[in-house]
Design an enzyme around this catalytic site. Structure first.
Site, PDB file in Angstrom:
ATOM      1  N   MET A  33     -13.710 -32.999   9.848  1.00  0.00           N
ATOM      2  CA  MET A  33     -14.393 -33.003   8.602  1.00  0.00           C
ATOM      3  C   MET A  33     -13.805 -32.111   7.422  1.00  0.00           C
ATOM      4  SD  MET A  33     -18.195 -32.155   8.070  1.00  0.00           S
ATOM      5  CE  MET A  33     -17.776 -29.664   8.388  1.00  0.00           C
ATOM      6  N   ASP A  64     -22.906 -25.145  17.463  1.00  0.00           N
ATOM      7  CA  ASP A  64     -22.028 -25.806  18.763  1.00  0.00           C
ATOM      8  C   ASP A  64     -21.123 -24.142  18.516  1.00  0.00           C
ATOM      9  OD1 ASP A  64     -19.259 -26.983  19.053  1.00  0.00           O
ATOM     10  OD2 ASP A  64     -18.613 -27.103  17.455  1.00  0.00           O
TER      11      ASP A  64
END
Length: 374
Positions: free
Chosen positions: A26, A143
């Site tokens: 990303m 995460d």
């Protein structure tokens, strides 16, 4: 957007790119110089996906969420937010504190382990405190893993990368239905249902795994590929006995086991609750079981050998009964005798012979300790 070269300027020349620090699907992160105060900063830029418009929209949404999350948080163990905006040449950007150091994944790969006390004081306490700040603000990290925890030269750590951070249960579902995160650290509920609303209990699960890995050098489940890893992760709960066999103290194993339950409702509510549980543990009453040395696999047990195996189990149950009668202090309603009894029950049920032998060896050491205590 192609990667930027050294000397490239952003935000009307305020930032000058020095080098690429890393990149993912990303975005890309660069080390840059702030020309206004000569400080080093980290700048995150969004990468373009010209071939997939839906994927690009999802990336843009996450990037905006990351910048918004970072701007709302302030904690000494979170990477400091500086500013966000949009450059006319390269698009949206996020400027963060530059943290010199190495992530904990590097330490684990090098075979470096910590004692439980060191792991909790240096990593567990600051990371759980940072996550608690996020959870109180209604933000889930999603995460948490060794690669996103950076150890600075002074020994302190910071939690980085809010790229998957989600705000609340109504709007944080993955729009594409994909499972996002890192295999091995994803909570079971997200493996079973990609679109499930993220919860602080997912961060609790991942943080507990990080602590297990830092102290034992491995996760409590293994796999040769992501599919096998996920299968083993969902096969059964991580029990105190499993963690004790890896060398973790009894009371610590019980607390970590609660944080690693497959059902989210069986875990502490958030990072603050898990931190409070750890801080309440009576450190002077924990007993560490050293993992036994590897030994050759025995032949499948016959009826007579099974009886010989059960004999010490029965003796151990007697010792457990005596320990319970002595009214020793408990650890959050699970005293050592109760945990030991659970260990025995699990050992009898285990199908893996090698794991059986390792657990019996650990339990025998525990028995000797209890006998010496009188």
């Amino acid at each position: 957007m192609p990667f930027l070269e050294r000397g490239s300027k952003l935000v009307d020349g305020k930032y000058v790119i020095e080098e690429l620090l890393g990149h993912g699907a990303m975005g890309a992160v660069y080390l840059a110089q702030n020309t206004e105060n000569n400080s080093k900063v980290a700048i995150k830029l969004l990468l373009n996906d010209d071939e997939n418009a839906d994927s690009q929209k999802e990336s843009e949404r996450r990037f905006r969420d990351e910048g918004l999350a970072a701007s709302r948080l302030s904690h000494p163990s979170l990477v400091k937010f500086i500013e966000r905006g949009e450059d006319k040449e390269v698009g949206p950007y996020i400027v963060l504190q530059y943290v010199a150091g190495k992530d904990l994944r590097t330490r684990i790969k090098n075979g470096e382990k910590m004692t439980w006390q060191e792991a909790f004081e240096k990593v567990g306490k600051p990371v759980l405190s940072a996550l608690s700040t996020m959870h109180r603000a209604g933000i889930v990290h999603r995460d948490v893993k060794p690669g996103n925890i950076i150890a600075k030269p002074d020994g302190s750590v910071v939690l980085a990368d809010l790229g998957l951070a989600a705000f609340d249960e109504r709007e944080a579902k993955t729009k594409t239905g994909m499972v996002v995160g890192t295999p091995g650290y994803l909570p079971p509920e997200r493996l079973l249902q990609a679109n499930i609303a993220p919860s602080p209990k997912g961060d609790v699960y991942a943080a507990a795994l990080v602590l297990v890995e830092l102290t034992t050098g491995r996760l409590p489940f293994a796999g040769n590929n992501p599919s096998e890893l996920m299968h083993n992760q969902l096969r059964k709960n991580v029990t105190p006995a499993m963690l004790m066999s890896l060398g973790l103290p009894t009371s610590v194993a019980a607390t970590l086991s609660r944080a690693l339950q497959i059902r989210p409702d069986d875990r502490p509510a958030d990072a603050g609750a898990l931190l409070a549980e750890f801080q309440q543990l009576p450190s002077d009453k924990t007993i560490t079981l050293k993992p036994s040395a590897p030994s050759p696999l025995p032949a499948p047990p016959t009826t007579s050998s099974l009886l010989r195996w059960l004999s010490p189990v029965l003796l151990l149950l007697v010792i457990v009964f005596l320990v319970q009668k002595s009214n020793r202090s408990s650890v959050r309603k699970h005293d050592e005798a109760e945990i030991l009894a659970a260990s025995i029950a699990e050992t009898i049920e285990l199908q893996d012979v090698e794991e059986n032998r390792r657990l019996f060896s650990s339990l025998n050491e525990k028995l000797e300790t209890l006998k010496r205590k009188g």
